[in-house]
Design a protein around this motif. Structure first.
Motif, PDB file in Angstrom:
ATOM      1  N   GLN A  20      -6.737   4.685  -1.011  1.00 20.76           N
ATOM      2  CA  GLN A  20      -7.168   3.501  -1.360  1.00 20.76           C
ATOM      3  C   GLN A  20      -6.663   3.456  -2.896  1.00 20.76           C
ATOM      4  OE1 GLN A  20      -8.119   0.998   0.451  1.00 20.76           O
ATOM      5  NE2 GLN A  20      -8.311   2.113   2.191  1.00 20.76           N
ATOM      6  N   PRO A  21      -6.039   2.320  -3.012  1.00 18.58           N
ATOM      7  CA  PRO A  21      -5.580   2.011  -4.540  1.00 18.58           C
ATOM      8  C   PRO A  21      -6.709   1.620  -5.327  1.00 18.58           C
ATOM      9  CG  PRO A  21      -4.042   1.045  -3.006  1.00 18.58           C
ATOM     10  CD  PRO A  21      -5.170   1.610  -2.221  1.00 18.58           C
ATOM     11  N   ASP A  22      -6.999   2.246  -6.470  1.00 22.55           N
ATOM     12  CA  ASP A  22      -8.309   1.824  -7.018  1.00 22.55           C
ATOM     13  C   ASP A  22      -7.455   0.884  -8.467  1.00 22.55           C
ATOM     14  OD1 ASP A  22      -6.834   3.603  -9.147  1.00 22.55           O
ATOM     15  OD2 ASP A  22      -8.175   5.223  -8.531  1.00 22.55           O
ATOM     16  N   ARG A  23      -8.455   0.622  -9.271  1.00 23.49           N
ATOM     17  CA  ARG A  23      -8.124  -0.371 -10.168  1.00 23.49           C
ATOM     18  C   ARG A  23      -7.502  -0.032 -11.372  1.00 23.49           C
ATOM     19  NH1 ARG A  23     -10.973  -5.162 -10.694  1.00 23.49           N
ATOM     20  NH2 ARG A  23     -12.748  -5.619  -9.184  1.00 23.49           N
ATOM     21  N   GLN A  24      -7.590   1.232 -11.430  1.00 23.31           N
ATOM     22  CA  GLN A  24      -6.605   2.102 -12.587  1.00 23.31           C
ATOM     23  C   GLN A  24      -5.037   2.185 -12.033  1.00 23.31           C
ATOM     24  OE1 GLN A  24      -7.985   6.121 -13.482  1.00 23.31           O
ATOM     25  NE2 GLN A  24      -6.121   6.415 -14.893  1.00 23.31           N
ATOM     26  N   ARG A  77       0.908  -1.050  -0.114  1.00 22.76           N
ATOM     27  CA  ARG A  77       0.019  -0.086   0.064  1.00 22.76           C
ATOM     28  C   ARG A  77       0.879   1.393   0.003  1.00 22.76           C
ATOM     29  NH1 ARG A  77      -2.732   3.407   3.701  1.00 22.76           N
ATOM     30  NH2 ARG A  77      -4.643   4.129   3.152  1.00 22.76           N
ATOM     31  N   TYR A 125       1.410   4.193  -2.795  1.00 23.01           N
ATOM     32  CA  TYR A 125       1.249   5.779  -2.540  1.00 23.01           C
ATOM     33  C   TYR A 125       2.544   6.525  -3.204  1.00 23.01           C
ATOM     34  CZ  TYR A 125       0.521   9.993  -0.105  1.00 23.01           C
ATOM     35  OH  TYR A 125       0.268  11.293  -0.076  1.00 23.01           O
ATOM     36  N   SER A 178       2.108   6.492  -6.780  1.00 23.82           N
ATOM     37  CA  SER A 178       1.241   7.575  -7.202  1.00 23.82           C
ATOM     38  C   SER A 178       1.551   8.915  -6.880  1.00 23.82           C
ATOM     39  CB  SER A 178      -0.077   7.322  -6.230  1.00 23.82           C
ATOM     40  OG  SER A 178      -0.167   7.878  -4.971  1.00 23.82           O
ATOM     41  N   ARG A 182      -3.744  -1.329 -12.134  1.00 25.85           N
ATOM     42  CA  ARG A 182      -3.380  -1.628 -13.559  1.00 25.85           C
ATOM     43  C   ARG A 182      -2.046  -1.074 -14.148  1.00 25.85           C
ATOM     44  NH1 ARG A 182      -3.794  -5.545 -17.484  1.00 25.85           N
ATOM     45  NH2 ARG A 182      -6.103  -5.747 -16.728  1.00 25.85           N
ATOM     46  N   ASP A 196      -7.202   7.717   3.995  1.00 24.14           N
ATOM     47  CA  ASP A 196      -8.274   7.738   2.849  1.00 24.14           C
ATOM     48  C   ASP A 196      -7.478   7.379   1.653  1.00 24.14           C
ATOM     49  OD1 ASP A 196      -6.787   9.810   2.388  1.00 24.14           O
ATOM     50  OD2 ASP A 196      -8.776  11.338   2.060  1.00 24.14           O
TER      51      ASP A 196
END
Length: 319
Positions: free
Chosen positions: A273-277, A205, A209, A212, A280, A271
């Motif tokens: 949260q890794p999303d699908r995008q 996680r 982050y 990202s 991928r 808050d």
């Protein structure tokens, strides 16, 4: 560079059945074979036998360096597509079927019906609760989690979960795993994902982050882990390593409060949260960078490195 040979197996367990001939099942077969046991691998897909034999052949150099028990040989690993035959007179069952809760409940119920009531049934599940996996069993008191890390013949950790409702089975499983050279951790109560996976995903996680936020690429992050905290973690756990960072160990409570403040400053926001995008994009970056040359070279590095680390730790513990 060899580890001390695997100790003798538990007295009453001489035959082990591995249910599932995939990566984890084959890894368990290699581990139990190294310990000098008679191993039967069941898989409904006949082509899994070819995979199993190739897997064992690739594992043999590492197994030899770790140390083979007397009588250990790939010839003592047998394959069958007949579950009843695989479970006949078995003393211990290591289930490593697909990670699908309904399929596992059904499979473990079938295993339970085909084995003697005193045979322990351990699931390699990576996160399910033993309390759920026992639902279709007539002898739920001998069913528990025996969660390995991949590959089981190389990484010695086994987490036993669900032992609170299967105390005798847990004690037998713990003694048995230790006799084959495993490091056993028993959970005081069940929690989804157990210990190791929850910690792995917490670290992942933070990796996601950092990616990202454009801080560094995955290769740099992996280097920061492997050349930094992972070296200490190979010797001792995170709490032990942090304890050694305190100038005054008798005031570690104060030091821990400081760690809490750093956690608030440095960790990903609650808050996040890794999303699908993002997942991928993460997967694509792994493929194009770290995985650009496939798995073979990385596997060779992993195997040689883990064997060397285990051998070095054995020497350090004896010093």
């Amino acid at each position: 560079m060899t580890e001390q040979k695997a100790p003798g197996v538990a007295h009453r367990i001489s035959k082990v059945t591995c249910i599932g001939g995939g990566m984890i099942g084959a890894g368990w077969a290699a581990h139990f074979m190294r310990a000098g046991l008679e191993v039967v691998v069941f898989d409904p897909a006949a082509e899994r036998e070819t995979f199993l034999r190739e897997y064992l052949a690739k594992a043999m150099p590492s197994l030899a360096k770790l140390g083979m028990a007397p009588g250990a040989s790939p010839t003592r690993v047998h394959f069958t597509t007949n579950m009843e035959e695989a479970l006949k007179e078995t003393d211990f069952v290591q289930e490593s079927g697909p990670e699908n809760i309904d399929a596992k409940i059904k499979l473990i119920g079938e295993i339970d019906a085909l084995t003697a009531p005193d045979a322990v049934i351990a699931s390699s599940s990576s996160g399910f609760l033993a309390a759920d996996l026992r639902r279709a069993a007539r002898h739920p008191e001998r069913i528990l989690i025996g969660h390995p890390f991949n590959p089981p013949y190389l990484v010695p950790l086994v987490e036993i979960a669900g032992g609170d409702a299967a105390s005798q089975a847990a004690a037998t499983a713990s003694e048995f795993y230790k006799s084959t050279g495993c490091e056993v951790v028993s959970l005081d109560r069940e929690i989804a994902g157990y210990i190791g996976n929850r910690i792995q995903y917490a670290v992942l996680r933070e990796i996601l982050y950092i990616v990202s936020q454009g801080v560094a690429d995955l290769q740099a992050i992996d280097t920061a882990i492997a050349s930094g905290p992972a070296i200490r973690w190979a010797v001792m756990g995170a709490s032990s390593a942090l304890f050694l960072g305190a100038r005054n160990p008798t005031a570690y409570g104060d030091y821990a409060e400081g760690i809490a403040a750093e956690m608030e400053r440095y960790l990903a926001p609650p808050d996040f949260q890794p999303d699908r995008q993002l997942m991928r994009a993460y997967g694509e970056e792994v493929l194009k960078g770290i995985g650009a040359n496939g798995q073979s070279e990385l596997m060779e590095l992993r195997d040689a490195g883990v064997v060397a680390i285990r051998a070095a730790l054995q020497r350090a513990k004896k010093a």
